[in-house]
Design an enzyme around this catalytic site. Structure first.
Site, mmCIF file in Angstrom:
data_model
loop_
_atom_site.group_PDB
_atom_site.id
_atom_site.type_symbol
_atom_site.label_atom_id
_atom_site.label_comp_id
_atom_site.label_asym_id
_atom_site.label_seq_id
_atom_site.Cartn_x
_atom_site.Cartn_y
_atom_site.Cartn_z
ATOM 1 N N LYS A 54 0.838 -1.201 0.000
ATOM 2 C CA LYS A 54 0.000 0.000 0.000
ATOM 3 C C LYS A 54 0.873 1.251 0.000
ATOM 4 O O LYS A 54 0.610 2.208 -0.721
ATOM 5 C CB LYS A 54 -0.924 -0.005 1.226
ATOM 6 C CG LYS A 54 -2.053 -1.005 1.079
ATOM 7 C CD LYS A 54 -2.800 -1.258 2.369
ATOM 8 C CE LYS A 54 -3.772 -2.419 2.142
ATOM 9 N NZ LYS A 54 -4.422 -2.892 3.363
ATOM 10 N N GLN A 98 -6.020 -2.251 9.430
ATOM 11 C CA GLN A 98 -5.646 -3.513 8.794
ATOM 12 C C GLN A 98 -6.198 -4.692 9.596
ATOM 13 O O GLN A 98 -6.035 -4.748 10.821
ATOM 14 C CB GLN A 98 -4.110 -3.579 8.685
ATOM 15 C CG GLN A 98 -3.582 -4.742 7.876
ATOM 16 C CD GLN A 98 -4.001 -4.702 6.407
ATOM 17 O OE1 GLN A 98 -4.042 -3.650 5.784
ATOM 18 N NE2 GLN A 98 -4.326 -5.860 5.851
ATOM 19 N N ASP A 121 -11.752 1.732 2.988
ATOM 20 C CA ASP A 121 -11.905 0.284 2.784
ATOM 21 C C ASP A 121 -13.343 -0.029 2.362
ATOM 22 O O ASP A 121 -13.615 -1.124 1.874
ATOM 23 C CB ASP A 121 -11.646 -0.458 4.104
ATOM 24 C CG ASP A 121 -10.355 -1.258 4.099
ATOM 25 O OD1 ASP A 121 -9.897 -1.620 3.013
ATOM 26 O OD2 ASP A 121 -9.834 -1.513 5.200
HETATM 27 N N1 GUN Z 1 -6.956 -7.738 5.527
HETATM 28 C C1 GUN Z 1 -7.057 -8.478 4.395
HETATM 29 N N2 GUN Z 1 -7.629 -7.760 3.400
HETATM 30 C C2 GUN Z 1 -7.899 -6.536 3.925
HETATM 31 C C3 GUN Z 1 -8.480 -5.357 3.374
HETATM 32 O O1 GUN Z 1 -8.876 -5.278 2.215
HETATM 33 N N3 GUN Z 1 -8.567 -4.304 4.238
HETATM 34 C C4 GUN Z 1 -8.145 -4.375 5.519
HETATM 35 N N4 GUN Z 1 -8.301 -3.301 6.294
HETATM 36 N N5 GUN Z 1 -7.607 -5.449 6.046
HETATM 37 C C5 GUN Z 1 -7.483 -6.525 5.252
#
Ligand code: GUN
Length: 284
Positions: A54, A98, A121
């Site tokens: 990211k 996350q 998200d």
């Molecule tokens: N953990 C696995 N995929 C994701 C996601 O798309 N967003 C977040 N915040 N955590 C994750």
């Protein structure tokens, strides 16, 4: 026959350059630099790797991305206070927490604390609700990335038979809703579905998000089907694999997304795009 590979890695790199960079430049001329905060609790290996990707993509798009790290025993109260601080900060346009989180922290409480306008998200009840209503909203990143890669590869969804395998809140359910919003005929299967082979036998697009390595084999895939593999697993012998057995599947599918380099980079792309969108919404 060997399937055409839908490379999310190449597509996301192209879209960042062609679409996101110009949008960020336009915002910067108005004095706005999109800013994303990632809250990371503990030292989950996969999470640390996602977070690095990211940060890299954010940099390529020209936005600010900060990762705020917390010990795995951080209290829920502390995390909620941090989110409230972010909600009030006008220089921050997007925040994600996350997942997974340690068991003592309620994901529901955390998600309900994020202001929907900063929920890049697309996980808050308000944004998920709007997505199911077909209203404009911040769409969840993986489902949005999947629809984008299908469309960019030349697939139209209207009238197509789409089967989703998996019913999670972050992939299975919302990707089914997005495909339905595009007028596909959608079926949702999952680990308890009886006679799965029969259920998927007439699929034109198969989206596999069950979270089990190699769950779908080429034998089960209808000839000419487009296959999107959402799973990502570490193999014992090293390397990564998806929910689909790639070597056998590519002999049956017309197009297939690989793991790694398929859905993952498109998820990250959508996150950066959502952050830019959130920043654009503050400028209007
Ligand atoms: N953990 C696995 N995929 C994701 C996601 O798309 N967003 C977040 N915040 N955590 C994750």
């Amino acid at each position: 026959m060997s399937a055409k590979i839908i490379s999310g890695k190449d597509l996301s790199a192209k879209l960042i350059k062609e679409i996101l960079v110009p949008r960020v430049e336009k915002l910067k001329k108005q004095g706005i630099t999109p800013k994303l905060i990632v809250l990371l609790v503990g030292t989950h290996t996969a999470s640390a790797s996602y977070v690095r990707q990211k940060e890299l993509s954010a940099k390529k798009a020209g936005i600010i991305s900060e990762t705020w790290r917390y010990e795995k025993n951080v209290t829920e109260t502390k995390l909620l206070k941090e989110i409230e601080k972010i909600n009030k900060d006008k220089t921050i346009h997007g925040v994600i927490v996350q997942l997974p989180l340690p068991a003592h922290i309620s994901i529901q409480k955390v998600l309900r604390t994020i202001h929907p306008s900063k929920d890049v998200d697309g996980f808050t009840p308000e944004n998920i609700g709007k997505l199911f209503l077909g209203e404009p909203t911040i769409e969840c990143c993986t489902p949005k990335g999947i629809i984008r890669m299908l469309e960019e590869s030349g697939e139209t969804l209207e009238g197509k038979k789409v089967t989703v395998i998996g019913r999670s809140n972050i992939v299975g359910k919302p990707v089914a809703a997005l495909a339905l919003n595009k007028s596909a005929t959608v079926k949702i299967c999952h680990s308890r579905t009886k006679n799965l082979n029969k259920e998927i036998s007439d699929s034109e697009i198969l989206i596999v998000a069950v979270g089990r390595p190699g769950f779908i084999h080429g034998d089960q895939i209808p000839k000419g089907c487009v296959v999107i593999d959402v799973g990502i697993h570490r193999k014992k012998e090293g390397g990564l694999c998806g929910d689909v057995h790639f070597e056998s599947a590519k002999k049956k599918a017309s197009k297939i997304s690989p793991v790694p380099g398929g859905v993952g980079p498109m998820t990250v792309y959508s996150l950066i795009e959502n952050t830019i969108e959130a920043a654009e919404n503050t400028s209007t």
